[in-house]
Write an enzyme that holds these catalytic residues in place. Structure first.
Site, mmCIF file in Angstrom:
data_model
loop_
_atom_site.group_PDB
_atom_site.id
_atom_site.type_symbol
_atom_site.label_atom_id
_atom_site.label_comp_id
_atom_site.label_asym_id
_atom_site.label_seq_id
_atom_site.Cartn_x
_atom_site.Cartn_y
_atom_site.Cartn_z
ATOM 1 N N LYS B 210 91.880 32.965 -15.332
ATOM 2 C CA LYS B 210 92.002 31.545 -15.027
ATOM 3 C C LYS B 210 90.593 30.955 -14.829
ATOM 4 O O LYS B 210 89.844 30.820 -15.789
ATOM 5 C CB LYS B 210 92.898 31.355 -13.801
ATOM 6 C CG LYS B 210 94.346 31.806 -14.035
ATOM 7 C CD LYS B 210 95.191 31.613 -12.781
ATOM 8 C CE LYS B 210 96.605 32.150 -12.965
ATOM 9 N NZ LYS B 210 97.423 31.319 -13.877
ATOM 10 N N ARG B 356 100.527 19.585 -14.528
ATOM 11 C CA ARG B 356 99.376 20.209 -13.864
ATOM 12 C C ARG B 356 98.078 19.955 -14.619
ATOM 13 O O ARG B 356 98.042 20.044 -15.852
ATOM 14 C CB ARG B 356 99.533 21.741 -13.831
ATOM 15 C CG ARG B 356 100.646 22.278 -13.033
ATOM 16 C CD ARG B 356 100.420 23.768 -12.705
ATOM 17 N NE ARG B 356 100.135 24.599 -13.886
ATOM 18 C CZ ARG B 356 99.910 25.909 -13.825
ATOM 19 N NH1 ARG B 356 99.915 26.551 -12.654
ATOM 20 N NH2 ARG B 356 99.668 26.603 -14.917
#
Lengths: 397, 397
Positions: B210, B356
Site C-alpha cells: 500500500k 475511498r
C-alpha cells in the site's frame, strides 16, 4: 516426443556452468525475465490497481494451480498456488487432522524434510490436544500404519538421498487403516510422473522453485482431493479463501472447492515468473522426461563410481526407487562440493556427508553428465577437498 | 525537509492519471523495475543457488524488516518480513494468546479488515478451547477492555473510513487490564508516523504494497516487542524460523529474536521490489509527510464538499483522528467511482457506499488534488453515475 535440445535452449544458464542443483533452485527460463519485466512495467506500472482484474492477477492462483495440477495428476480445480510449502503443509495437515478427530498420531518418516516435521510440531502445540508426531525409518512406515494414525504425512522423494516412496501403495495402506494422507511433492513435481488422483491421495503440497524452475521464493501449491474439499476446514482462513472476499463480510464462509485454501494477497511478480516457467512444461511428455532422467542418472552413477572409489552411492541403486537426483556419501563432502563448484559443476551438500546432484533433463544432457563426472573425478583424485579454502562453511549451504 | 517534487519524480505513473488508490496498491517506483530485472538476470540467472548467500537473499527478510521498522518506530531486530498480512496476524495472535492462557477473549472492532477477523476465527476453531472473538464499535473498544480480554487486536486506521485509533492510549488501557495488543498497520505504515516502541505495542503486522509501494503481492511484516521475543512461541514453526535452519535437525528450536517469526522461503523477486521501494523512504521525514498528508486531505475535503453536496464525508473531520485517506458516502458510489476512473482519477469503492481516496504525498500534490475534486464535481453534476455502463460490477472492486 519431447525435444530436450529445444527445452535446453529456453534456459539462460551461465557459460561454463554445469548446473546439477535444480533440485534446490531451478535455473532462469529466459522468457521469465521478459514476463516479469512486463508484469512490472505493463501491469503494475500501467494498470495499477486495475491489474487485479485487468491482468488477471486475482484469478492466477487457480489458473496456475490447474497447470501444475496437470503435471502431478490432479483433477481440475483441485490445486491452488500461494504462500510457502511450510504454510501449505500446515493447511493440509490441519484440515486432515480435523477430519479424523478420534485419532492422535501424525505418522512420518525420519528422513522427511524438517520443515514438514516442524510445522506438524507447531500445529500439535497450538492444538494442545495430545496429538503426537511419530517418525520411523522410511522403510518402516508401512508397518507402522495402524488404527491410531490420523494422518500419514510423507515427502514422496527424500531430499537427501532421492529415495522414493510408493505413493499409491502407502496411500492404500493408510486408507485401509482409516487414515488420511498428506504428500509433500517438493522433489516430485517436475521431477517424476506423479498421479495424485490415480493414487487416491487426499492432500498434497509442493513448491515451484525446484524442478518447475519458477525462481527463488516462488509460491507453493496445495492439493485437496475433490471428495474432501467441502469438508476441509481452513485453519488459515484468510480473506481470499472466503466465499465472497470483496463483500467484506464480518464472518468467515469458506469458498467453493480449492479456493478456500487461498489465504492472503498472492505474490504477483513471482506468479509472472511461474507462468513463464510453466510454459516450458506445456510440450513436455512426463514419461519421456522420466526415461531421460533415469538414463542420465544411471550414466552419472556409472561414471562417478568408475572414477571415485571414495564416494558411496547414497541413493537407491534401483532407479524405480529414486526420484530425479543422485547423492553420494563422502566424509569430506562439504569441501569436495566447494571444490567442484569452483570448477563450474554446481551441486550441493546436506549434512552430515551427502553430496547431492539434481538431474533435470530439461536443461542437462549426456555431455554435461559425463563432464561433471570427469571434473568430480579430478577433485577426488587430486584431493582438492583437502584445501582449507574449501572448508569454510557459508551461512547457507 | 522532504522534497516531495523529488519523490514524485521517482515514480512511474501513467500519463494523465491521478492516482488516489495507493492505500490499496502503491504505484511503481521506477527503480523497482530495474532492481527486479537485475534480481532476475544477475542474481537468479547468473548466481543460481549461490544467490542465497552471494546476493544476500537469505538475510533480506531481517534487513528489510529493520528498514520498515524505522518507519513504524520499532526497535532494531524486532521486525521481519515474509508471507502475507493474514499469516503474520495469525502468528502474532497465536503467540499472544499463548501468553495469556487463562483468558478467552480476543477483542476487536466491527470495522476491522475482515481477514484479521477471519484469521482469528480460524485460530479459535483450530484451538478449540473456547476462545471468543468479540467485536464492538470502534468507539466502544476502550470501555470493553476488561480482565477477560487476552488480546486486543485492532487495525490502527480503518480501511473504509480512515478513522484512526489512538494506539498509545488503547495499548495502555489493554496493559492496565492485563491484556496484550496486536496492531494491524496495513493503512499506517508509510501513511502516518507510527511509534510502536513508544506506544508499548506488543505485536504488530502490516503490508508493504500500500503506502510503502512495494508492488502487488509484496510480502508482509511482523513486529514482536523485544521483551516478548523469547517467550513468543511460533505456531507456524517453519524451517527458516529454526535456530539452525541448515542443520536440518529433526526437532524444532525457535531462532533467536524476531527470526523465529520467519516461516518458509522468502519471495526473492518481491523482496527486490520492496528494497527499491524502501530506498525512496530513506530521505523522508515522517513529520513532514504527515503535515503534507493532512494539508492535502483538508484541501480535498474542502474542494469536494464545495462541489458535491450529495457526498457525505465518511472520514473523521478532525485530521488527528484520520489516517491518510479520505472517504465519502454516496448511495451510487460504485457507479460514481467507475465514472471517475474512466476520467483518469483512480480511487476505489468499498461496500456498501464508500468512495475511498488515498492521499500519498510522495507522488500526489495540490494540483492533482484540485483537479481530482474538479473531475469528481463534474461526475456528480452531470450525474454520470447514472450511466448503466458504470453499474456493471467487476469481480474485484
Amino acid at each position: 516426443m519431447t525435444d530436450f535440445a529445444a527445452t535446453r535452449a529456453l534456459f539462460d544458464l551461465p557459460e561454463g556452468v554445469i548446473y546439477l542443483d535444480g533440485n534446490s533452485l531451478g535455473p532462469l527460463p529466459g522468457a521469465a525475465a521478459d514476463r516479469v519485466a512486463r508484469c512490472v512495467r505493463e501491469e503494475w506500472g500501467a494498470m495499477l490497481i486495475g491489474g487485479w482484474n485487468g491482468a488477471g492477477w486475482m484469478a492466477q492462483p487457480g489458473r496456475l494451480g490447474d497447470r501444475i495440477g496437470r503435471l502431478v495428476g490432479a483433477e481440475p480445480g483441485s490445486v491452488v498456488i500461494g504462500d510457502t510449502l511450510s504454510i501449505k503443509v500446515y493447511q493440509a495437515l490441519a484440515a486432515a487432522l480435523e477430519m479424523r478427530p478420534d485419532r492422535r498420531v501424525i505418522l512420518s518418516d525420519s528422513g522427511n524434510f524438517p520443515t514438514d516435521l516442524y510445522m506438524a510440531e507447531g500445529l500439535i502445540g497450538a492444538l494442545g490436544r495430545g496429538h503426537e508426531l511419530v517418525t520411523v525409518a522410511p522403510e518402516a512406515v508401512e508397518d507402522r500404519i495402524g488404527p491410531d494414525v490420523a494422518v500419514l504425512m510423507l515427502t514422496e522423494v527424500d531430499y537427501r538421498t532421492g529415495r522414493r516412496h510408493d505413493m499409491a501403495r502407502l496411500t492404500r495402506a493408510a486408507h485401509e487403516a482409516g487414515a488420511l494422507t498428506v504428500w509433500d511433492l517438493a522433489h516430485s513435481a517436475g521431477a517424476i510422473p506423479v498421479d495424485l488422483a490415480g493414487a487416491g491421495a487426499d492432500f498434497a503440497a509442493g513448491c515451484t522453485y525446484k524442478y518447475l524452475n519458477a525462481g527463488p521464493g516462488a509460491p507453493a501449491f496445495v492439493y485437496v482431493a475433490p471428495r474432501h474439499q467441502a469438508a476441509a476446514r481452513p485453519a488459515l482462513s484468510g480473506w481470499l479463501g472466503h466465499a465472497a472476499p470483496f463483500a467484506f463480510e464480518p464472518a468467515y464462509r469458506p469458498g467453493e472447492g480449492i479456493a478456500r485454501m487461498r489465504v492472503g494477497t498472492p505474490p504477483v511478480l513471482q506468479m509472472a515468473a511461474l507462468e513463464a516457467a510453466l510454459d516450458i512444461w506445456e510440450g513436455v511428455d512426463m514419461a519421456a522426461l522420466r526415461a531421460r532422467s533415469v538414463a542420465l542418472s544411471e550414466l552419472f552413477i556409472a561414471e562417478v563410481e568408475a572414477r571415485c572409489p571414495d564416494l558411496a552411492l547414497a541413493s537407491p541403486r534401483d532407479p524405480d526407487l529414486r526420484g530425479s537426483q543422485v547423492s553420494f556419501r563422502f566424509a569430506e563432502g562439504y569441501a569436495a562440493m566447494q571444490a567442484l563448484i569452483a570448477r563450474g559443476v554446481i551441486g550441493d551438500f546436506r549434512a552430515p556427508d551427502i553430496m547431492r546432484f539434481g538431474i533435470a533433463p530439461l536443461y542437462i544432457g549426456e555431455d554435461e553428465i559425463r563432464r561433471a563426472a570427469e571434473i568430480l573425478g579430478q577433485v577426488m583424485e587430486d584431493r582438492l577437498w583437502d584445501d582449507p579454502a574449501y572448508r569454510i562453511r557459508a551461512a547457507v549451504t
